[in-house]
Write an enzyme that holds these catalytic residues in place. Structure first.
Site, PDB file in Angstrom:
ATOM      1  CB  THR A  32      -0.897   0.013   1.261  1.00  0.00           C
ATOM      2  OG1 THR A  32      -1.565  -1.232   1.329  1.00  0.00           O
ATOM      3  CG2 THR A  32      -1.893   1.147   1.246  1.00  0.00           C
TER       4      THR A  32
ATOM      5  N   GLY B  25       2.716  -3.271   8.797  1.00  0.00           N
ATOM      6  CA  GLY B  25       2.963  -3.691  10.177  1.00  0.00           C
ATOM      7  C   GLY B  25       4.409  -4.131  10.325  1.00  0.00           C
TER       8      GLY B  25
ATOM      9  CD  GLU C 214      -3.522 -10.501   4.284  1.00  0.00           C
ATOM     10  OE1 GLU C 214      -2.351 -10.112   4.249  1.00  0.00           O
ATOM     11  OE2 GLU C 214      -3.914 -11.515   3.697  1.00  0.00           O
TER      12      GLU C 214
HETATM   13  C1  LIG Z   1      -4.241  -1.567  10.578  1.00  0.00           C
HETATM   14  C2  LIG Z   1      -3.821  -1.682   9.132  1.00  0.00           C
HETATM   15  C3  LIG Z   1      -2.730  -2.477   8.798  1.00  0.00           C
HETATM   16  C4  LIG Z   1      -2.296  -2.574   7.477  1.00  0.00           C
HETATM   17  N1  LIG Z   1      -1.175  -3.311   7.177  1.00  0.00           N
HETATM   18  C5  LIG Z   1      -0.670  -3.291   5.907  1.00  0.00           C
HETATM   19  C6  LIG Z   1       0.557  -3.984   5.589  1.00  0.00           C
HETATM   20  O1  LIG Z   1       1.166  -4.630   6.435  1.00  0.00           O
HETATM   21  N2  LIG Z   1       1.035  -3.854   4.321  1.00  0.00           N
HETATM   22  C7  LIG Z   1       0.374  -3.154   3.344  1.00  0.00           C
HETATM   23  O2  LIG Z   1       0.869  -3.097   2.217  1.00  0.00           O
HETATM   24  N3  LIG Z   1      -0.795  -2.519   3.606  1.00  0.00           N
HETATM   25  C8  LIG Z   1      -1.330  -2.574   4.863  1.00  0.00           C
HETATM   26  N4  LIG Z   1      -2.521  -1.916   5.153  1.00  0.00           N
HETATM   27  C9  LIG Z   1      -3.196  -1.172   4.096  1.00  0.00           C
HETATM   28  C10 LIG Z   1      -4.428  -1.893   3.570  1.00  0.00           C
HETATM   29  O3  LIG Z   1      -4.053  -3.075   2.922  1.00  0.00           O
HETATM   30  C11 LIG Z   1      -5.157  -0.887   2.662  1.00  0.00           C
HETATM   31  O4  LIG Z   1      -5.719   0.086   3.514  1.00  0.00           O
HETATM   32  C12 LIG Z   1      -6.230  -1.569   1.837  1.00  0.00           C
HETATM   33  O5  LIG Z   1      -5.635  -2.327   0.825  1.00  0.00           O
HETATM   34  C13 LIG Z   1      -7.197  -0.542   1.201  1.00  0.00           C
HETATM   35  O6  LIG Z   1      -6.511   0.464   0.531  1.00  0.00           O
HETATM   36  P1  LIG Z   1      -6.830   2.021   0.805  1.00  0.00           P
HETATM   37  O7  LIG Z   1      -6.817   2.231   2.288  1.00  0.00           O
HETATM   38  O8  LIG Z   1      -5.894   2.822   0.003  1.00  0.00           O
HETATM   39  O9  LIG Z   1      -8.301   2.233   0.318  1.00  0.00           O
HETATM   40  P2  LIG Z   1      -8.852   2.149  -1.212  1.00  0.00           P
HETATM   41  O10 LIG Z   1      -8.491   0.853  -1.800  1.00  0.00           O
HETATM   42  O11 LIG Z   1      -8.427   3.351  -1.959  1.00  0.00           O
HETATM   43  O12 LIG Z   1     -10.399   2.195  -0.920  1.00  0.00           O
HETATM   44  C14 LIG Z   1     -11.100   3.395  -0.555  1.00  0.00           C
HETATM   45  C15 LIG Z   1     -12.595   3.127  -0.599  1.00  0.00           C
HETATM   46  O13 LIG Z   1     -13.002   2.848  -1.950  1.00  0.00           O
HETATM   47  C16 LIG Z   1     -13.586   1.563  -2.039  1.00  0.00           C
HETATM   48  N5  LIG Z   1     -13.106   0.967  -3.290  1.00  0.00           N
HETATM   49  C17 LIG Z   1     -11.839   1.009  -3.792  1.00  0.00           C
HETATM   50  N6  LIG Z   1     -11.782   0.379  -4.977  1.00  0.00           N
HETATM   51  C18 LIG Z   1     -13.033  -0.081  -5.236  1.00  0.00           C
HETATM   52  C19 LIG Z   1     -13.610  -0.830  -6.300  1.00  0.00           C
HETATM   53  N7  LIG Z   1     -12.906  -1.238  -7.352  1.00  0.00           N
HETATM   54  N8  LIG Z   1     -14.932  -1.123  -6.224  1.00  0.00           N
HETATM   55  C20 LIG Z   1     -15.682  -0.740  -5.147  1.00  0.00           C
HETATM   56  N9  LIG Z   1     -15.182  -0.032  -4.125  1.00  0.00           N
HETATM   57  C21 LIG Z   1     -13.876   0.284  -4.144  1.00  0.00           C
HETATM   58  C22 LIG Z   1     -13.118   0.794  -0.804  1.00  0.00           C
HETATM   59  O14 LIG Z   1     -14.081  -0.173  -0.396  1.00  0.00           O
HETATM   60  C23 LIG Z   1     -13.005   1.899   0.229  1.00  0.00           C
HETATM   61  O15 LIG Z   1     -14.269   2.134   0.791  1.00  0.00           O
HETATM   62  C24 LIG Z   1      -2.994  -1.860   6.468  1.00  0.00           C
HETATM   63  C25 LIG Z   1      -4.126  -1.089   6.802  1.00  0.00           C
HETATM   64  C26 LIG Z   1      -4.542  -1.009   8.111  1.00  0.00           C
HETATM   65  C27 LIG Z   1      -5.732  -0.150   8.439  1.00  0.00           C
END
Ligand SMILES: Cc1cc2nc3c(=O)[nH]c(=O)nc-3n(C[C@H](O)[C@H](O)[C@H](O)COP(=O)(O)OP(=O)(O)OC[C@H]3O[C@@H](n4cnc5c(N)ncnc54)[C@H](O)[C@@H]3O)c2cc1C
Length: 655
Positions: free
Chosen positions: A134, A173, A412
């Protein structure tokens, strides 16, 4: 508290958790009792740094346990850990899960022989991993990831660059303070040749002794979050940082000695689907974790309600279906877990139709994580509200539970995005079926799918007939088939009639269609899995209670879809809708006398109980009083009184 039940307690526990996992749990508990770092008292709060320190200690201890306990029998150990011990400190469980399981399986699935050395070092405890996909402005849409790995042909190295803050890696993490290596996802660029898309790299990021990042890398910790405070989520940026050519995980593509990109096309599709299956690990682990989170919140709330007769029973009826969810989803998640283990063993040996199995595993796990993390989120919220204002106090642990649970809906794979994979897979199967082919699936219950099922009609004449598990399975089968047909037909209209491209047609078809389809499909899989297992229970009394829980799970879930049964002409007249409501209430009432024992079955061992609400002996208000007194701030005087002296001087003494 009622100690009687109409089922056999031991048989029920063994049914739900498996005898092997329960034995492992006892062994682990024995070990943990000698490790004071594992336990906090109710009301004990720690600064973030201290939480993190303890969490890391525990994560390493857990890694040791895993080596000791897991060598012979990995499977029940993992279940025992996630199911019980992991709860005592989820942060440590997640932490260890990332640096061992996630980091290791990424190397295993994307790397080749030249990366075995990393796995050996990991096993020897010489590295701590993190997973960096991410970026600040790029999450689910991984194609947009902007971190660059530019190949330097002369030095046979990749130069890593973060072009702007939007491309900073974030949330990983273990990254913030203590990971020594990461799996980094970056765009592979060969100057003068082209951009070859997202690839994985093993990147050493900090010195394991000093824990300082290497020059060329900036790392920051992400600070306070709503939960999982013991984990050091981090942000990272690269400034022309170099790694050896061999660190590219090259299973699907590599750069040859002439500096040209070489794609391993021959096995690409098969490899991709097998890798997809391997990546299901995390989602299945999360599904299990969600079940544990929901179980715990229910134990707190239902034990509280048992000790608080002043609260109306309708609150119980609101929570009882979630108890049914815990029983059904526990069996389903554990079955998935065992199936995944079988798949992993076969993948290691290269046996069987791995591509088909991997695809199926991917599709099922892509909906099970969203469905059960969302239902757990809602159940936890209901549990908090059921405990009146107490539910908002730290000493009840419910807010922590919610804080640490919520991110399961996002990491995930964001739930909304993930669940689309399942609907896509189902729609492909439906198209095959329309052509007269019958796809074989070993896990998912789809063999019933054909157009004939849509001819069936609601025909129950009594509520008992309606709530019979066999009948409810028929109802669910009609529902899945109907949603498939409806979703497929609408998608075709959007594609052909409205001329939308594939992305927008899918996008327009999400709400009410693809999402409902994936939900109904997974619920149906869970019902079928549970039914098969329940039939193996010899003790009739236990089987009866399990059947009631299963029926309650099914009828309660049907509420969401009642309109579809009328729309699709499965039912007409008021009876179907009334049966769905009446049977839910009837089953809640019938299960009431077993509720206390059903809660005892899923409760954590007393030694791990951290909430003032969770004790089997009750005495909630005594516990609340003593927990309150432990908070340092409760009787302290404000030392900033003088800052508002003008206000104070205007107050008149009462004396
Ligand atoms: C506590 C925590 C730990 C994490 N650990 C890691 C880690 O170890 N490594 C890592 O790489 N990442 C990690 N992440 C990141 C996590 O994997 C991402 O937050 C997740 O993949 C979603 O990406 P985003 O937050 O950019 O949201 P986006 O993907 O941009 O989504 C934003 C909104 O749009 C919606 N959306 C997006 N695309 C679509 C679609 N095609 N169709 C319908 N709706 C859609 C989503 O449902 C959401 O509501 C972590 C996140 C948290 C909160």
């Amino acid at each position: 508290m009622a100690k009687t039940s109409s089922f056999n307690y031991e048989i029920m526990r063994a049914f739900l958790f498996g005898e092997d996992a329960l034995k492992q749990q006892e062994l682990l508990l024995g070990e943990l009792k000698n490790q004071p770092v594992f336990f906090l008292s109710p009301g004990e709060t720690l600064a973030k740094d201290e939480l993190h320190r303890r969490s890391v200690q525990k994560a390493f201890k857990y890694a040791d346990f895993r080596k000791t306990f897991a060598t012979q029998n990995f499977n029940p150990f993992r279940e025992a850990w996630v199911g019980f011990m992991g709860y005592a400190d989820k942060d440590a469980g997640v932490q260890e899960g990332i640096f061992n399981a996630m980091f290791g399986s990424a190397i295993g699935s994307m790397g080749t022989e030249r990366h075995v050395k990393f796995l050996e070092e990991l096993a020897a405890g010489k590295m701590v991993g993190a997973f960096c996909l991410t970026e600040i402005a790029h999450g689910s849409n991984t194609k947009m990831v902007q971190t660059q790995a530019v190949y330097d042909k002369v030095n046979r190295e990749y130069v890593l660059k973060t072009p702007n803050f939007e491309a900073a890696k974030c949330w990983s993490g273990n990254l913030g303070k203590f990971a020594t290596h990461v799996i980094l996802y970056a765009q592979l660029i060969i100057p003068g040749e082209g951009v070859y898309g997202l690839h994985g790299f093993v990147v050493p990021i900090r010195d394991g002794r000093t824990l300082l990042p290497y020059p060329g890398i900036t790392i920051a910790e992400m600070g306070e979050k709503t939960g999982l405070q013991g984990i050091d989520n981090g942000i990272m940026m690269f400034n022309n940082y170099r790694i050896p050519k061999e660190n590219l995980l090259n299973r699907v593509g590599d750069v040859n000695d002439e500096g040209k990109y070489v794609r391993q096309i021959a096995n690409l599709r098969k490899q991709n689907t097998t890798s997809l299956g391997v990546l299901s690990n995390g989602r299945i682990g999360i599904t299990l974790t969600c079940v544990v989170n929901l179980s715990q919140s229910l134990v707190f709330a239902l034990r509280y309600l048992e000790n608080e007769p002043k609260i109306p029973t309708s609150v119980n009826y609101d929570l009882m279906p979630y108890l049914a969810v815990v029983y059904v989803s526990n069996i389903f998640a554990r079955t998935l877990f065992h199936y995944q283990l079988k798949f992993m063993t076969m993948a290691q040996k290269g046996e069987g139709d791995l591509a088909a199995m991997g695809m199926e595993m991917h599709a099922v796990s892509s909906a099970s994580k969203p469905v059960f993390s969302w239902v757990a989120r809602d159940g936890i919220q209901k549990a908090i509200e059921a405990c009146r204002s107490l539910g908002f106090h730290r000493a009840t642990e419910l807010d922590k539970l919610r804080g640490r649970h919520d991110a399961n809906c996002t990491y995930e794979g964001d739930n909304n995005v993930l669940i689309q994979q399942t609907a896509n897979w189902l729609l492909k199967l439906w198209s095959l079926m329309l052509k007269g082919q019958v796809p074989k699936c070993s896990l998912a219950a789809i063999s019933f799918l054909d157009r004939n099922i849509l001819e069936s009609k609601f025909n129950s004449t009594t509520i008992q007939e309606f709530t019979n598990v066999n009948n409810l399975q028929q109802v669910y089968r009609w529902l899945v088939a109907y949603l498939l047909k409806k979703t497929h037909d609408r998608q075709q209209r959007l594609l052909k009639g409205d001329n939308l491209g594939s992305f927008w047609a899918k996008n327009e078809n999400q709400i009410y269609h693809c999402k409902s389809l994936a939900f109904a499909f997974i619920e149906n899989c869970a019902i079928q899995t549970m039914d098969t297992k329940v039939q193996e229970v010899h003790d009739e009394r236990t089987r009866n209670v399990l059947n009631k829980l299963l029926s309650l799970y099914a009828v309660w879930n049907l509420h969401k879809y009642v309109h579809l049964f009328y729309e699709g002409r499965y039912a007409n007249g008021p009876t179907f809708g009334q049966y769905v409501e009446d049977s839910t209430l009837m089953l809640c009432k019938e299960l009431q006398s077993d509720q206390s024992a059903l809660v005892n079955v899923i409760a954590l061992p007393d030694v791990l109980e951290l909430s003032i609400l969770g004790h089997p002996e009750g005495q909630i208000y005594d516990r609340m009083e003593s927990a309150l007194l432990q908070y340092a701030c409760v009787f302290s005087e404000p030392n900033w009184g003088m800052e508002i002296s003008s206000y104070r001087s205007s107050l008149k003494s009462k004396l």
